[in-house]
Motif scaffolding. Structure first.
Motif, PDB file in Angstrom:
ATOM      1  N   ALA A   1      65.929  23.027  59.291  1.00  0.00           N
ATOM      2  CA  ALA A   1      65.917  21.572  59.480  1.00  0.00           C
ATOM      3  C   ALA A   1      66.160  20.892  58.146  1.00  0.00           C
ATOM      4  O   ALA A   1      65.754  21.391  57.091  1.00  0.00           O
ATOM      5  CB  ALA A   1      64.588  21.120  60.080  1.00  0.00           C
ATOM      6  N   TYR A   2      66.812  19.738  58.208  1.00  0.00           N
ATOM      7  CA  TYR A   2      67.078  18.989  56.992  1.00  0.00           C
ATOM      8  C   TYR A   2      67.278  17.510  57.322  1.00  0.00           C
ATOM      9  O   TYR A   2      67.625  17.141  58.459  1.00  0.00           O
ATOM     10  CB  TYR A   2      68.316  19.540  56.255  1.00  0.00           C
ATOM     11  N   LEU A   3      67.043  16.663  56.334  1.00  0.00           N
ATOM     12  CA  LEU A   3      67.279  15.234  56.474  1.00  0.00           C
ATOM     13  C   LEU A   3      68.777  14.983  56.479  1.00  0.00           C
ATOM     14  O   LEU A   3      69.515  15.549  55.660  1.00  0.00           O
ATOM     15  CB  LEU A   3      66.620  14.473  55.329  1.00  0.00           C
ATOM     16  N   SER A   4      69.245  14.115  57.370  1.00  0.00           N
ATOM     17  CA  SER A   4      70.684  13.886  57.487  1.00  0.00           C
ATOM     18  C   SER A   4      70.960  12.405  57.733  1.00  0.00           C
ATOM     19  O   SER A   4      70.072  11.648  58.140  1.00  0.00           O
ATOM     20  CB  SER A   4      71.263  14.731  58.634  1.00  0.00           C
ATOM     21  N   GLY A   5      72.209  11.998  57.493  1.00  0.00           N
ATOM     22  CA  GLY A   5      72.609  10.617  57.741  1.00  0.00           C
ATOM     23  C   GLY A   5      72.086   9.662  56.686  1.00  0.00           C
ATOM     24  O   GLY A   5      71.082   8.979  56.914  1.00  0.00           O
ATOM     25  N   PRO A   6      72.737   9.575  55.517  1.00  0.00           N
ATOM     26  CA  PRO A   6      72.267   8.649  54.476  1.00  0.00           C
ATOM     27  C   PRO A   6      72.137   7.230  55.010  1.00  0.00           C
ATOM     28  O   PRO A   6      73.015   6.722  55.714  1.00  0.00           O
ATOM     29  CB  PRO A   6      73.355   8.749  53.402  1.00  0.00           C
ATOM     30  N   SER A   7      71.006   6.597  54.700  1.00  0.00           N
ATOM     31  CA  SER A   7      70.737   5.253  55.189  1.00  0.00           C
ATOM     32  C   SER A   7      69.887   4.516  54.153  1.00  0.00           C
ATOM     33  O   SER A   7      69.660   5.016  53.054  1.00  0.00           O
ATOM     34  CB  SER A   7      70.028   5.326  56.551  1.00  0.00           C
TER      35      SER A   7
ATOM     36  N   PRO B   1      63.703  -0.196  55.029  1.00  0.00           N
ATOM     37  CA  PRO B   1      63.460  -1.638  55.088  1.00  0.00           C
ATOM     38  C   PRO B   1      63.378  -2.301  53.719  1.00  0.00           C
ATOM     39  O   PRO B   1      63.691  -3.479  53.584  1.00  0.00           O
ATOM     40  CB  PRO B   1      62.123  -1.724  55.835  1.00  0.00           C
ATOM     41  N   ASP B   2      62.980  -1.519  52.696  1.00  0.00           N
ATOM     42  CA  ASP B   2      62.883  -2.079  51.343  1.00  0.00           C
ATOM     43  C   ASP B   2      64.128  -1.809  50.518  1.00  0.00           C
ATOM     44  O   ASP B   2      64.156  -2.099  49.317  1.00  0.00           O
ATOM     45  CB  ASP B   2      61.649  -1.525  50.629  1.00  0.00           C
ATOM     46  N   GLY B   3      65.163  -1.237  51.131  1.00  0.00           N
ATOM     47  CA  GLY B   3      66.413  -0.981  50.432  1.00  0.00           C
ATOM     48  C   GLY B   3      66.522   0.373  49.773  1.00  0.00           C
ATOM     49  O   GLY B   3      67.587   0.724  49.263  1.00  0.00           O
ATOM     50  N   ARG B   4      65.453   1.149  49.780  1.00  0.00           N
ATOM     51  CA  ARG B   4      65.518   2.462  49.144  1.00  0.00           C
ATOM     52  C   ARG B   4      66.288   3.455  50.010  1.00  0.00           C
ATOM     53  O   ARG B   4      66.307   3.336  51.236  1.00  0.00           O
ATOM     54  CB  ARG B   4      64.109   2.996  48.887  1.00  0.00           C
ATOM     55  N   PRO B   5      66.925   4.468  49.379  1.00  0.00           N
ATOM     56  CA  PRO B   5      67.662   5.468  50.160  1.00  0.00           C
ATOM     57  C   PRO B   5      66.746   6.215  51.113  1.00  0.00           C
ATOM     58  O   PRO B   5      65.584   6.509  50.795  1.00  0.00           O
ATOM     59  CB  PRO B   5      68.236   6.397  49.083  1.00  0.00           C
ATOM     60  N   GLY B   6      67.256   6.503  52.291  1.00  0.00           N
ATOM     61  CA  GLY B   6      66.517   7.264  53.276  1.00  0.00           C
ATOM     62  C   GLY B   6      67.469   7.993  54.194  1.00  0.00           C
ATOM     63  O   GLY B   6      68.686   8.010  53.966  1.00  0.00           O
ATOM     64  N   ALA B   7      66.935   8.606  55.231  1.00  0.00           N
ATOM     65  CA  ALA B   7      67.746   9.380  56.177  1.00  0.00           C
ATOM     66  C   ALA B   7      67.629   8.782  57.567  1.00  0.00           C
ATOM     67  O   ALA B   7      66.541   8.394  58.005  1.00  0.00           O
ATOM     68  CB  ALA B   7      67.304  10.834  56.184  1.00  0.00           C
ATOM     69  N   ALA B   8      68.740   8.761  58.276  1.00  0.00           N
ATOM     70  CA  ALA B   8      68.766   8.225  59.632  1.00  0.00           C
ATOM     71  C   ALA B   8      68.256   9.223  60.659  1.00  0.00           C
ATOM     72  O   ALA B   8      68.031   8.857  61.816  1.00  0.00           O
ATOM     73  CB  ALA B   8      70.185   7.798  59.995  1.00  0.00           C
ATOM     74  N   GLY B   9      68.075  10.472  60.243  1.00  0.00           N
ATOM     75  CA  GLY B   9      67.594  11.456  61.197  1.00  0.00           C
ATOM     76  C   GLY B   9      67.188  12.754  60.527  1.00  0.00           C
ATOM     77  O   GLY B   9      67.379  12.953  59.327  1.00  0.00           O
ATOM     78  N   VAL B  10      66.618  13.633  61.333  1.00  0.00           N
ATOM     79  CA  VAL B  10      66.317  15.010  60.934  1.00  0.00           C
ATOM     80  C   VAL B  10      67.130  15.920  61.836  1.00  0.00           C
ATOM     81  O   VAL B  10      66.995  15.864  63.068  1.00  0.00           O
ATOM     82  CB  VAL B  10      64.814  15.336  61.057  1.00  0.00           C
TER      83      VAL B  10
ATOM     84  N   ALA C   1      63.680   2.077  61.519  1.00  0.00           N
ATOM     85  CA  ALA C   1      63.020   2.954  60.550  1.00  0.00           C
ATOM     86  C   ALA C   1      63.996   3.974  59.983  1.00  0.00           C
ATOM     87  O   ALA C   1      65.078   4.206  60.520  1.00  0.00           O
ATOM     88  CB  ALA C   1      61.843   3.671  61.197  1.00  0.00           C
ATOM     89  N   VAL C   2      63.600   4.599  58.877  1.00  0.00           N
ATOM     90  CA  VAL C   2      64.319   5.730  58.295  1.00  0.00           C
ATOM     91  C   VAL C   2      63.272   6.762  57.889  1.00  0.00           C
ATOM     92  O   VAL C   2      62.084   6.453  57.772  1.00  0.00           O
ATOM     93  CB  VAL C   2      65.164   5.337  57.065  1.00  0.00           C
ATOM     94  N   PHE C   3      63.735   7.981  57.694  1.00  0.00           N
ATOM     95  CA  PHE C   3      62.882   9.000  57.090  1.00  0.00           C
ATOM     96  C   PHE C   3      63.020   8.903  55.575  1.00  0.00           C
ATOM     97  O   PHE C   3      64.125   8.750  55.048  1.00  0.00           O
ATOM     98  CB  PHE C   3      63.274  10.393  57.563  1.00  0.00           C
ATOM     99  N   ALA C   4      61.898   8.982  54.877  1.00  0.00           N
ATOM    100  CA  ALA C   4      61.921   8.908  53.423  1.00  0.00           C
ATOM    101  C   ALA C   4      62.669  10.095  52.842  1.00  0.00           C
ATOM    102  O   ALA C   4      62.677  11.197  53.417  1.00  0.00           O
ATOM    103  CB  ALA C   4      60.491   8.868  52.873  1.00  0.00           C
ATOM    104  N   ALA C   5      63.297   9.872  51.689  1.00  0.00           N
ATOM    105  CA  ALA C   5      64.094  10.916  51.040  1.00  0.00           C
ATOM    106  C   ALA C   5      63.174  11.908  50.342  1.00  0.00           C
ATOM    107  O   ALA C   5      63.124  12.000  49.113  1.00  0.00           O
ATOM    108  CB  ALA C   5      65.076  10.290  50.053  1.00  0.00           C
ATOM    109  N   ASP C   6      62.415  12.652  51.134  1.00  0.00           N
ATOM    110  CA  ASP C   6      61.494  13.657  50.620  1.00  0.00           C
ATOM    111  C   ASP C   6      61.667  14.910  51.469  1.00  0.00           C
ATOM    112  O   ASP C   6      61.890  14.823  52.682  1.00  0.00           O
ATOM    113  CB  ASP C   6      60.044  13.151  50.701  1.00  0.00           C
TER     114      ASP C   6
END
Length: 348
Positions: free
Chosen positions: A123-129, A132-141, A171-176
């Protein structure tokens, strides 16, 4: 003053001089490992890198090596193992590590994150997004799972199913990096979900279908801690009969211990005011080891109530991370050195 009363006052002092003093509790010992390169990356025993190293049949490693950690930098690489009471350093060619870790960030993964492996599941974070605060995140797992293949004389490709789990509306998943954890015999994934109303810990697992509770195989966000405004970090996943997660919340660095039993997150402890902490952290027996807020030390805190027992001051702030080897903590420091922390009261 009578002679009898004077003797009574002097007797305790005299006994204190005769009795041996109780030995002072020894604090954690910190030592540095001698490496010919600056460490910029560290992977613990649960990482894909460590799994690749231990299954690659490298002649440099012992035949029955225990848990290992992997470190590397621009000018070198090494595997760390526990040999008796000593952390042993096994040098490796840098190109060997580069080959073994080439798949850590697969195509389509969020840059700077790593996939996780757990049996047939990756599994991995995918879909750069953007959050809400403008920080990079992922649109999905993205979850990929190898399927069983019927044995036959002819070779067959292993079928793989792929699913993408969304974090929810707005929402987005945090880049962690994700964390895999087993709950009630079933694999789950831990991620941080960033919502307009705040950030929470998301528990990703297979969907339960019907009243019988059987899983239909669909991956989704099964539960999430209540979102709160402010920063949030997943310091450590805590596997075991009662799986849990250690979170660090807010600028003040408040620790929160959440039970994940039954797939229903429940907060069981939070740290008191006045002492701040930060990721990373790890489980060590009945305790948790976590970086202090300024990352200049490691604190040993109780699993039960998060009270701090002792701390180890480091020669430089915590850098790329830490790993547990037996009852030793290996810490990659911000200046490229590698420290080993041993506490005589800690139990593996």
């Amino acid at each position: 003053m009578s002679e009898r009363r004077a003797l009574a006052l002097l007797l305790p002092a005299a006994l204190a001089l005769l009795l041996p003093a109780a030995p002072a509790a020894a604090g954690p010992r910190v030592s540095l490992l001698d490496l010919p390169f600056r460490v910029t990356q560290l992977r613990d025993a649960g990482s894909e890198a460590a799994l690749a190293v231990t299954t690659a049949g490298l002649p440099q490693l012992p035949r029955k090596a225990g848990p290992v950690a992997v470190v590397w930098g621009e000018n070198g690489a090494a595997v760390l193992t526990l040999s008796g009471d000593t952390v042993a350093v096994v040098p490796l060619p840098l190109d060997a590590i580069e080959g073994l870790t080439a798949g850590e960030t697969p195509k389509g993964a969020l840059p700077g994150t790593r996939r996780v492996l757990a049996g047939p599941v990756s599994a991995y974070l995918s879909g750069p997004s953007r959050g809400p605060d403008g920080r990079p995140g992922a649109a999905g797992v993205t979850v990929r799972e190898r399927q069983k293949v019927t044995m036959s004389a002819d070779p067959k490709p292993v079928p793989v199913t792929t699913a993408t789990v969304p974090p929810g509306p707005g929402a987005v998943f945090a880049a962690d990096t994700l964390r895999p954890i087993e709950i009630d015999g079933s694999l789950h994934l831990l991620a941080l979900g960033e919502h307009p109303e705040g950030t929470g810990l998301a528990l990703i697992g297979r969907h339960d279908a019907g009243q019988d509770g059987k899983q239909d195989g669909t991956w989704r966000v099964r539960a999430e801690t209540p979102p709160e405004l402010g920063s949030l970090a997943l310091a450590a996943d805590l596997p075991g009969p009662t799986p849990a997660a250690l979170l660090v919340r807010g600028e003040e660095g408040r620790l929160e211990h959440w039970s994940l039993a039954g797939g229903r997150p429940a907060r069981i402890a939070k740290s008191g005011d006045g002492k701040g902490f930060s990721a990373p952290g790890a489980a060590l027996g009945g305790e948790l080891v976590v970086a202090t807020r300024d990352r200049a030390a490691l604190a040993y805190v109780s699993r039960k109530d998060l009270s701090e027992r002792t701390r180890a001051t480091l020669p430089a702030p915590v850098g790329p991370g830490l790993a547990v080897l037996g009852n030793r903590i290996v810490v990659a420091l911000s200046d490229g050195r590698l420290a080993v922390v041993q506490d005589g009261d800690a139990r593996p």
